[in-house]
Structure formats: C-alpha cells, structure tokens
Scaffold this active site. Sequence first.
Site, mmCIF file in Angstrom:
data_model
loop_
_atom_site.group_PDB
_atom_site.id
_atom_site.type_symbol
_atom_site.label_atom_id
_atom_site.label_comp_id
_atom_site.label_asym_id
_atom_site.label_seq_id
_atom_site.Cartn_x
_atom_site.Cartn_y
_atom_site.Cartn_z
ATOM 1 N N ASN A 71 0.862 -1.190 0.000
ATOM 2 C CA ASN A 71 0.000 0.000 0.000
ATOM 3 C C ASN A 71 0.892 1.232 0.000
ATOM 4 O OD1 ASN A 71 -1.848 2.017 0.509
ATOM 5 N ND2 ASN A 71 -2.389 1.315 2.564
ATOM 6 N N LYS B 19 0.086 4.253 -0.260
ATOM 7 C CA LYS B 19 -0.562 5.446 0.326
ATOM 8 C C LYS B 19 -0.282 6.673 -0.558
ATOM 9 C CE LYS B 19 -0.367 3.270 4.805
ATOM 10 N NZ LYS B 19 -0.338 3.384 6.253
ATOM 11 N N HIS C 210 -9.655 1.093 4.536
ATOM 12 C CA HIS C 210 -8.431 1.310 5.305
ATOM 13 C C HIS C 210 -8.720 2.273 6.457
ATOM 14 C CE1 HIS C 210 -4.418 2.588 6.407
ATOM 15 N NE2 HIS C 210 -3.990 1.487 5.825
ATOM 16 N N GLU D 127 -7.196 4.696 7.611
ATOM 17 C CA GLU D 127 -6.993 6.125 7.306
ATOM 18 C C GLU D 127 -8.206 6.695 6.581
ATOM 19 O OE1 GLU D 127 -3.163 5.654 5.410
ATOM 20 O OE2 GLU D 127 -2.338 5.054 7.351
ATOM 21 N N GLU E 163 -6.125 -5.183 10.261
ATOM 22 C CA GLU E 163 -5.096 -4.195 10.581
ATOM 23 C C GLU E 163 -5.445 -3.485 11.882
ATOM 24 O OE1 GLU E 163 -2.840 -2.767 6.869
ATOM 25 O OE2 GLU E 163 -4.648 -1.578 7.005
ATOM 26 N N GLY F 140 1.868 1.908 11.025
ATOM 27 C CA GLY F 140 2.846 2.996 10.978
ATOM 28 C C GLY F 140 3.502 3.305 12.312
ATOM 29 N N SER G 271 2.739 -2.438 10.514
ATOM 30 C CA SER G 271 4.173 -2.529 10.829
ATOM 31 C C SER G 271 4.797 -3.870 10.454
ATOM 32 C CB SER G 271 4.416 -2.194 12.307
ATOM 33 O OG SER G 271 4.043 -0.852 12.560
HETATM 34 P P1 PGA Z 1 2.357 0.065 7.859
HETATM 35 O O1 PGA Z 1 0.953 0.344 7.164
HETATM 36 O O2 PGA Z 1 2.908 -1.200 7.246
HETATM 37 O O3 PGA Z 1 3.185 1.264 7.542
HETATM 38 O O4 PGA Z 1 2.097 -0.097 9.321
HETATM 39 C C1 PGA Z 1 0.066 -0.699 6.877
HETATM 40 C C2 PGA Z 1 -1.167 -0.138 6.239
HETATM 41 O O5 PGA Z 1 -1.545 0.984 6.553
HETATM 42 O O6 PGA Z 1 -1.791 -0.813 5.395
#
Ligand code: PGA
Length: 258
Positions: free
Chosen positions: A9, A11, A95, A97, A167, A173, A212
Amino acid sequence: MRRPLIAGNWKMHFTVPEGLEYALRLRHDLEPYAAHLDLVVLPPAVMLWEIANALRGCPIKVGAQNAGWEDQGPFTGEISPKMLAGWCDYLLIGHSERRQLFGETDEELNRKLQAAFRHGLKVILAVGETLEEYETGRTVEVITRQLSAALYGITLTAATDLTIAYEPVWAIGTGKAATPQYANQTMGLVRTLLARSFADLAASMRVIYGGSVTPANTRSLMEQPEIDGALVGGASLKAADFIQIVQATAEVVRSKRV
Ligand code: PGA
C-alpha cells in the site's frame, strides 16, 4: 494452505515518474516469487493507469487504494469502480486512514463493496480496532460490527473475490506490530465471522495481516495458520524491504509444503 497475498500500500507517496520506476524495479525483482504467492501493488490513483500498463503481462497485479460507489456523476475528486473495471485488478476498501481521516462509515463501505463486485474487481476489505478499543477489550465487538455491516447482502459468488485485511489501527505505521499470536487469534475470529456469512467458503478465503510488517517480523507472522499474507505500508516503499518480505513469505510457503 491458502495461497498467500502480499500487497504493498503506497498510500500518498511517489510522484508519477518515481512510482513508474519503482514498479519496473519490482517487476524485475519479484517476478520469480509469483509462483508461490499473489503480489499486488496499490499505487495512488493518479499513477494507477501508467503502472497497470507497465506491469501488463506480469504476475504483479495493481489495485486502487479507494473508490466510491457510484458509476459516474457529480462527485468531484472521486473515482468509480466502473472506471477501474477491466484493467485494474484489486480495490482496497475501508483502510483505517479512510475511516478515520475521511469519515467513511461501515454502511458506505458496504455500498463500495457492492459496487466493486458489480464491476468485477477483487476487493481487500480492511478492518481493525483502534488503540482505545483494544485497551478497553472491545476488539471482538468492533471487528464483528465492521464485518457484518460491510458484508451485508454480499453474495457467496462475490465473496470468492474478497480478502480481509486485519489491521489493528494501533499497529499501523507505529513500528509496533501485533504479536503473531494475537494477530492469529483475531484473524481466527475474522474467519469465524466469515463462516457466518459464507459458510464453507470461509475456509478458503484469505485473511491477511497489516500493521508494521517488516522483513524482520514477516516470517513469524506468516508461520501462523490463520495469516494468509500481508498488507504492507511503510516497508512497501523501499524495494529492498518489500522484496525481503516477499522472499520470506515465499520461504514459509515452501517450508509448509515440504
Ligand atoms: P504500515 O501500514 O505497514 O506502515 O504499518 C500498513 C497499512 O496501513 O496498510
């Protein structure tokens, strides 16, 4: 064993030329692993078409990070599943976000899911609890609500093209991935909930982990029986890391087959 899926992803990262160059590097380095697992990149919408063309004929698939539910109309800034149909393979929906920063609701995600399946897209639906929900012991309640609302009315046929990404929001993150045991246990719950909607099909549906994921923790996560792959954010932006995550997953696949 279900065939693993590793999705990167991106982003809101990379310019169009940067994204294109990166996709070509992945094409070169990752092709050998496609025999063992499914690979997907989720670039920003502005470069999706370009990257789909660059990866044409290659086993790495492309997906969009988001889309609306209408086919067309006065929806400034939105893209539709109809626009993606026929050349874009996957769509990520829900997601955290999108849920937290853009206020997407479970009901809207259900409409998005219906629209995506209407246009033949494969969907990765993300679910997960926030830190506060985790700390107050509400994980089961939250996941149950998110899944039952999003999956309302989804047919068995459509569900064959559905992957769930678990997730935990507190792991995204932050560098603090869930422990493999915790992830496995919660993903087992996801599968139990899938069985309520889709009966026997649930056993063959993929449930992947996100939050992560790094080259260092990939192997221990992938060794868990309920973890069928990963949705990778930060580590998918660095070719060396993403390639190592894919390699480690392929090694687990090979070792499980022996
Ligand atoms: P990350 O993000 O691997 O940076 O924790 C995962 C995601 O948001 O899908």
